[in-house]
Scaffold this motif. Sequence first.
Motif, PDB file in Angstrom:
ATOM      1  N   ARG A  34       5.991  -4.959  -9.707  1.00 14.05           N
ATOM      2  CA  ARG A  34       5.113  -4.340 -10.839  1.00 14.05           C
ATOM      3  C   ARG A  34       4.317  -3.140 -10.679  1.00 14.05           C
ATOM      4  N   ILE A  35       4.625  -2.720  -9.100  1.00 18.65           N
ATOM      5  CA  ILE A  35       3.603  -1.602  -8.713  1.00 18.65           C
ATOM      6  C   ILE A  35       3.963  -0.383  -9.515  1.00 18.65           C
ATOM      7  N   ASP A  36       5.240   0.098  -9.807  1.00 19.88           N
ATOM      8  CA  ASP A  36       5.589   1.280 -10.416  1.00 19.88           C
ATOM      9  C   ASP A  36       4.853   1.417 -11.919  1.00 19.88           C
ATOM     10  N   ASP A  37       5.136   0.366 -12.498  1.00 22.17           N
ATOM     11  CA  ASP A  37       4.399   0.039 -13.973  1.00 22.17           C
ATOM     12  C   ASP A  37       3.025   0.054 -13.844  1.00 22.17           C
ATOM     13  N   PHE A  38       2.513  -0.366 -12.747  1.00 24.96           N
ATOM     14  CA  PHE A  38       1.035  -0.550 -12.507  1.00 24.96           C
ATOM     15  C   PHE A  38       0.426   0.969 -12.364  1.00 24.96           C
ATOM     16  N   ALA A  39       0.992   1.792 -11.623  1.00 27.77           N
ATOM     17  CA  ALA A  39       0.653   3.249 -11.234  1.00 27.77           C
ATOM     18  C   ALA A  39       0.794   4.057 -12.669  1.00 27.77           C
ATOM     19  N   GLU A  40       1.863   3.711 -13.418  1.00 33.58           N
ATOM     20  CA  GLU A  40       1.974   4.356 -14.658  1.00 33.58           C
ATOM     21  C   GLU A  40       0.977   4.070 -15.896  1.00 33.58           C
TER      22      GLU A  40
ATOM     23  N   ARG B 298       0.837  -1.301  -0.133  1.00 36.48           N
ATOM     24  CA  ARG B 298       0.270   0.008   0.112  1.00 36.48           C
ATOM     25  C   ARG B 298       0.884   1.353   0.085  1.00 36.48           C
ATOM     26  N   LEU B 299       2.066   1.202   0.833  1.00 37.64           N
ATOM     27  CA  LEU B 299       2.843   2.434   0.775  1.00 37.64           C
ATOM     28  C   LEU B 299       3.476   2.714  -0.392  1.00 37.64           C
ATOM     29  N   HIS B 300       3.903   1.555  -0.842  1.00 40.92           N
ATOM     30  CA  HIS B 300       4.568   1.763  -2.249  1.00 40.92           C
ATOM     31  C   HIS B 300       3.944   2.207  -3.387  1.00 40.92           C
ATOM     32  N   LEU B 301       2.511   1.626  -3.263  1.00 39.63           N
ATOM     33  CA  LEU B 301       1.797   2.110  -4.429  1.00 39.63           C
ATOM     34  C   LEU B 301       1.385   3.532  -4.258  1.00 39.63           C
ATOM     35  N   ALA B 302       1.040   3.724  -2.881  1.00 41.76           N
ATOM     36  CA  ALA B 302       0.717   5.582  -2.784  1.00 41.76           C
ATOM     37  C   ALA B 302       1.981   6.200  -3.490  1.00 41.76           C
ATOM     38  N   LYS B 303       3.235   5.994  -3.048  1.00 46.04           N
ATOM     39  CA  LYS B 303       4.227   6.290  -3.332  1.00 46.04           C
ATOM     40  C   LYS B 303       4.572   6.574  -4.777  1.00 46.04           C
ATOM     41  N   ALA B 304       4.234   5.334  -5.620  1.00 46.78           N
ATOM     42  CA  ALA B 304       4.537   5.151  -7.021  1.00 46.78           C
ATOM     43  C   ALA B 304       3.548   6.207  -7.470  1.00 46.78           C
ATOM     44  N   PHE B 305       2.131   6.164  -7.169  1.00 42.75           N
ATOM     45  CA  PHE B 305       1.387   6.998  -7.849  1.00 42.75           C
ATOM     46  C   PHE B 305       1.522   8.752  -7.791  1.00 42.75           C
ATOM     47  N   ARG B 306       2.336   8.871  -6.272  1.00 39.76           N
ATOM     48  CA  ARG B 306       2.695  10.183  -6.046  1.00 39.76           C
ATOM     49  C   ARG B 306       3.634  10.786  -7.065  1.00 39.76           C
TER      50      ARG B 306
END
Length: 400
Positions: free
Chosen positions: A385-391, A323-331
């Motif tokens: 895959r989190i960073d790719d997912f956010a993009e 969750r933290l990683h995902l929020a950061k990736a989106f930010r």
Amino acid sequence: MSQALLAALQPPPADPILALGGLFAADPRPGRIDLGIGIYKDEAGATPIMRSVKAAEHRLLDTRTTKRYVGARGDRQFAAAMIDLVFGTATDSGRVASLQAPGGTGALRVLAQFLAAVRPEATVWLPDPTWLNHEAIFAAVGLKTAYYPYYDRERSELRFDALCERLRSAAPGDIVLLHGCCHNPSGADLDEAQWRTLAGLLLERDLIPFVDIAYQGFGRGLDEDALGLRILAEQLPELLAASSCSKNFGLYSERVGCAMVLARNPREAEIATARMTVHARTLYSMPPDHGAAIVRTILEDDALLTDWHSELEAIREDMNGKRLHLAKAFRQASGTDEFGYLAHGFGMFSLLTLSPAQIEHARSAFGIYIVEDGRINVAGLPTSRIDDFAEAILAIRKAR
Ligand SMILES: Cc1ncc(COP(=O)(O)O)c(C=O)c1O
């Protein structure tokens, strides 16, 4: 005229989550990501059997000598251990009726049947939004349902004031379904002060809470996740609870759950157990044994219990880390804090604000499988895959 039963029968509407699983299974793309059905997955996308569960299974295999029926109440020691797990010391356990049920769904259905018999005129108030199966379970026993506001999809936040206002208009004796923790699908939970305010409101309005606790241990911790239920149990004379061991013990396919009723006194609790037993008898007669025997073995053994606690903690930390990683990736990718709420949610699920066309686009162009209401299973997202997912999500939102 033909009396053929099936002549005019149409197929039922597809279950959106199960249908999504079918599409995912048929997709040959190797990098596709399934964020649909609510199961915990590790980094490799597997849902392994927990160590403590395996150890308990070995023990059962070595010591069990019979496959006799367990009886409609199921294993009483299991049911007693579940009262401790869920209620802790919030109430005298003699006031709690409990019955082993096939999964959290089985527990919900037994309790729904129980309610339909004792309070057929009641309306069951469900949070908007809620787990897709809730309405159907109460409709199946002929109970009326209505919705109270719970979560604002546009602002990605709880609607606590609106929730209280709507429940104030419920009729005395109505039933209020609440997610004990890790709200499905939003991941937004009440805090302690809100649970206390709600307890006061339910008491004042003579409303009966029905707590669905399917993710105990997946949010903040085993006791922390039961805090809301325990506050209600301390303050209200009666309460219903449906607990599931599918997620926290990883016993999805074994069908383990527990239906519980907090009564005003032990005599009424005994009657409630007897009534639930009658419903179980006509629904499925007796629950499956194996999974509940595993849970009981773990809960009654200090070493297995300690190991299970640490396994559960690792799962919880993994999901919270994602969750933290995902929020950061989106930010980082969006330059805004619009998705900051993802870090503050609990459990497996959160909602993304996407249109049906965008959800379809995510699937066809990126192989990302999201439920039609925008629900994602955070645990289904590999960290790599989190960073790719956010993009990808931001690109989809820009495109349409
Ligand atoms: C809110 C909620 N309640 C109950 C259940 C039922 O769980 P089980 O698989 O134990 O029937 C689920 C499962 O997804 C759920 O999300």
